[in-house]
Scaffold this active site. Structure first.
Site, PDB file in Angstrom:
ATOM      1  N   ASP A 184       0.830  -1.200   0.000  1.00  0.00           N
ATOM      2  CA  ASP A 184       0.000   0.000   0.000  1.00  0.00           C
ATOM      3  C   ASP A 184       0.869   1.256   0.000  1.00  0.00           C
ATOM      4  OD1 ASP A 184      -2.464   1.162  -0.120  1.00  0.00           O
ATOM      5  OD2 ASP A 184      -2.995   0.816   1.983  1.00  0.00           O
ATOM      6  N   ASP A 240      -9.635   4.671  -2.889  1.00  0.00           N
ATOM      7  CA  ASP A 240     -10.319   3.530  -2.285  1.00  0.00           C
ATOM      8  C   ASP A 240     -11.785   3.509  -2.707  1.00  0.00           C
ATOM      9  OD1 ASP A 240      -7.939   3.078  -1.056  1.00  0.00           O
ATOM     10  OD2 ASP A 240      -8.629   3.516   0.979  1.00  0.00           O
TER      11      ASP A 240
END
Length: 695
Positions: A184, A240
């Protein structure tokens, strides 16, 4: 979504510090290794004994399928839950449907490294340790995925990041039996993302363990679709995902609704190819924020995009409709199709009514989605010619209903409910491919980073027809295809052609800039790869055997950014049947003449830059253009004197350059500065003073 409000607040607060990155300066520092895909790097790992098996490599050529803990559970995970999820993935039929990766997202790790400087488990929630948990996941026939951060800390500050510990941490993961890493983007402000992810790629290769790299660049501002294919198996292209059809008012800036992410992914379709995939984030199916119809649309669109299918719901307690969507074998087959195309628009019937399609690995087969983004039911039509088929008869299958609808002529129409997706498989007749230049023939798929691929012209800019004559390293071509990487074209030889040939290179309209990798694929298998080519390099002539191939894919990849990557397939042609290939077009100089006749012995001027690699006066970065003897002027002689060109008397106009051509009947003298080159020339047949040709 059932998250603890406190956990959600922590997540939102930490991610509110969203990243601002400058565009990466074009660097071709990875020339030696950059031309290999992630799977190919693993196959060339430290030892053949530890490299991936052919079965693993075959699986990796398709989009990943699995489950991730974040969308539903966020930080509310422990080893008991993960074991239950593993059991449920098997008992529910998800594993049998292809979902074979179980990934722990954030919140598995201790807040700091141990005494040896290694990542370690949170002893409260994962007391048995991460190796033991991985062993259990493997015992259920699943692969083991884990979360990490490329920066100094994990997102939401829940654990240490891996910046400058990449090799150490990947080696630790390998020792735990990890098969999949979600790396990430957190706490990495100011770093060049492609370089950080390249560290992860190389660290994985160094372990010799076949680990999938999911590059979760969750605020992509640095073209992950450009560097992704030479770095990872998949790369995030969006913020996201939220469990909404579209972003609602007050949506956090780091989240987007489902259809908004679909729109964000669409312009970069060409980057997706077998083994390398755009990732529009995990699935929200079954989490409660959308209707079952919208979830079916969500799942169908991800399948059309050849996206990773990573479930994010509580698989222990699924409704029948959620399970039916996630395990629909025919929809999954569209996602997993070995040709690996991402769907592109075929046309629209209005602002909210859209047709999307991608070629499938069968003669004349297409997956087609008729998408109604509006608020009322509407009829949407697809025509066969808009999806690369010929007019006439084609069969239509309703994928969701698993029902053949019959044979239809020229097209098909259906009423689609609001926020619905009619998902079809259509089988007709491919647009035929015959012996000759590909620029004269119909492609079945075209995706290009800027504007369309141009026929017999360079890519130019974002508009159609705004390119110029194809020119690579000073050589001009009358035929070819001009694209901008990432770029993908498909033609359908349908096993009737023997070879493909082209001169490949970066077009001179970008000067010495650009960096492109050219690939030729046949039926989902890579047949040729060029290595990195730049604007400073000459064209490379290629000949590729396509005997027996139904699908011919011409792929151009960027390397580190999608800037200046103007990719030419000059003289692109195929040999089909028994006919000989078309002759290559000779290099051409660029003349500008009036209709007035020219006699043998008359003088002409020409743009020498067109035949020697110059950018030309009109190039935006030409600086106005200069010759060896002064600035280029359209009519005055290029000596810098500014005198009127006496050659205009005979009706010719051109760039006044120090290079000149004088036609002298049987001899031609080409003066280049102080050097003079002579060549024998026969006057063209039919002009005054020419002799009859002897052939």
């Amino acid at each position: 979504m059932t998250q603890d409000p406190a956990v959600r607040a922590v997540w939102m607060g930490a991610n509110g510090i969203r990243r601002t990155f400058a565009l990466t300066v074009l660097v071709v520092a990875i020339l030696g290794a950059g031309a290999l895909t992630f799977v190919e790097r693993l196959s060339e790992g430290p030892t053949s004994a530890t490299g991936p098996s052919p079965q693993v490599q075959s699986a990796w050529m398709k989009p990943s399928m699995g489950w991730n803990s974040w969308n539903h559970f966020a930080c509310g995970i422990d080893e008991t839950l993960i074991r239950q999820i593993a059991d449920a993935m098997v008992s529910s039929g998800l594993q049998a449907a292809g979902y074979d990766v179980l990934t722990l997202d954030a919140c598995w790790a201790a807040n700091y490294r141990n005494g040896a400087g290694d990542l370690t488990n949170d002893p409260r929630t994962f007391p048995s340790g991460m190796r033991a948990l991985g062993d259990y996941i493997h015992s259920r026939g699943l692969r083991y995925g884990i979360y990490a951060s490329i920066g100094t800390r994990m997102c939401a500050d829940v654990g240490p990041g891996s910046l400058d510990h990449e090799y150490q941490d990947v080696a630790t993961f390998a020792s735990w039996g990890v098969d999949y890493i979600k790396a990430d983007r957190c706490s990495a402000d100011g770093y060049v993302l492609k370089d950080l992810y390249a560290r992860w790629r190389d660290a994985i290769v160094a372990t010799g363990r076949p680990i999938v790299l999911s590059a979760s660049d969750n605020a992509p501002t640095d073209d992950p679709w450009a560097w992704g294919p030479v770095t990872a198996h998949q790369w995030r292209i969006s913020k996201d995902i939220s469990d909404d059809w579209t972003s609602p008012p007050g949506q956090p800036p780091w989240m987007e609704g489902m259809i908004d992410i679909f729109d964000r992914n669409a312009p970069h379709a060409a980057a997706t190819a077998p083994g390398t995939y755009n990732d529009p984030d995990m699935l929200e199916v079954g989490n409660g924020g959308m209707s079952d119809l919208e979830y079916a649309t969500h799942f169908g669109l991800w399948a059309l995009m050849s996206a990773p299918l990573i479930a994010g719901n509580d698989v222990r307690y699924m409704s029948d409709s959620t399970k039916a969507i996630l395990t629909h074998t025919e929809v999954i087959a569209i996602d997993q199709d070995p040709l690996g195309f991402q769907a592109i628009p075929a046309g629209t019937s209005g602002t909210d009514l859209q047709v999307w399609y991608k070629p499938l690995d069968a003669t004349g087969a297409r997956a087609v989605g008729l998408l109604n983004r509006g608020v009322s039911a509407s009829t949407i039509r697809v025509s066969w010619t808009s999806i690369g088929l010929t007019a006439g008869a084609a069969t239509v299958r309703d994928v969701w209903a698993r029902a053949d609808l019959g044979t239809f002529t020229d097209g098909y129409s259906v009423i689609v409910p609001p926020h619905g997706l009619a998902l079809l498989q259509i089988v007709g007749t491919d647009a035929p491919l015959s012996n000759g230049y590909l620029s004269d023939q119909t492609w079945t798929y075209m995706a290009n980073e800027f504007g369309p691929v141009e026929r017999d012209r360079s890519n130019g800019d974002s508009g159609a027809g705004d390119g110029r004559a194809i020119q690579v390293n000073g050589v001009m071509y009358g035929k070819g295809l001009g694209g901008h990487a990432p770029s993908a074209l498909e033609f359908r030889p349908d096993a009737k052609c023997a070879s493909f040939s082209a001169d490949i290179g970066v077009d001179d309209e970008v000067g010495d800039l650009g960096s492109v990798i050219f690939q030729v694929w046949g039926d989902g298998q890579k047949l040729f790869e060029s290595g990195v080519m730049t604007g400073a390099m000459p064209a490379q002539t290629i000949h590729v055997d396509i005997t027996g191939r139904r699908s011919l894919r011409l792929q151009a990849l960027s390397v580190d950014s999608a800037v200046y990557d103007h990719a030419d397939w000059a003289n692109a042609n195929v040999v089909c049947g028994t006919s000989p290939p078309p002759p290559n077009q000779k290099p051409q100089a660029s003349f500008t003449a009036s209709p007035s006749p020219v006699r043998i012995g008359g003088s002409v001027t020409f743009d020498a830059g067109a035949s020697r690699g110059g950018r030309g006066r009109d190039h935006p970065r030409s600086g106005g253009g200069r010759s060896a003897r002064g600035p280029i002027r359209r009519d005055p002689i290029g000596s810098g004197s500014g005198r009127a060109d006496p050659l205009r008397r005979i009706g010719l106009r051109g760039f006044g350059w120090h290079d000149r051509v004088v036609c002298l009947g049987l001899r031609r003298r080409i003066r280049r500065g102080r050097r003079v080159h002579d060549a024998f020339v026969r006057p063209p047949r039919g002009l005054p003073g020419s002799a009859p040709s002897d052939g």
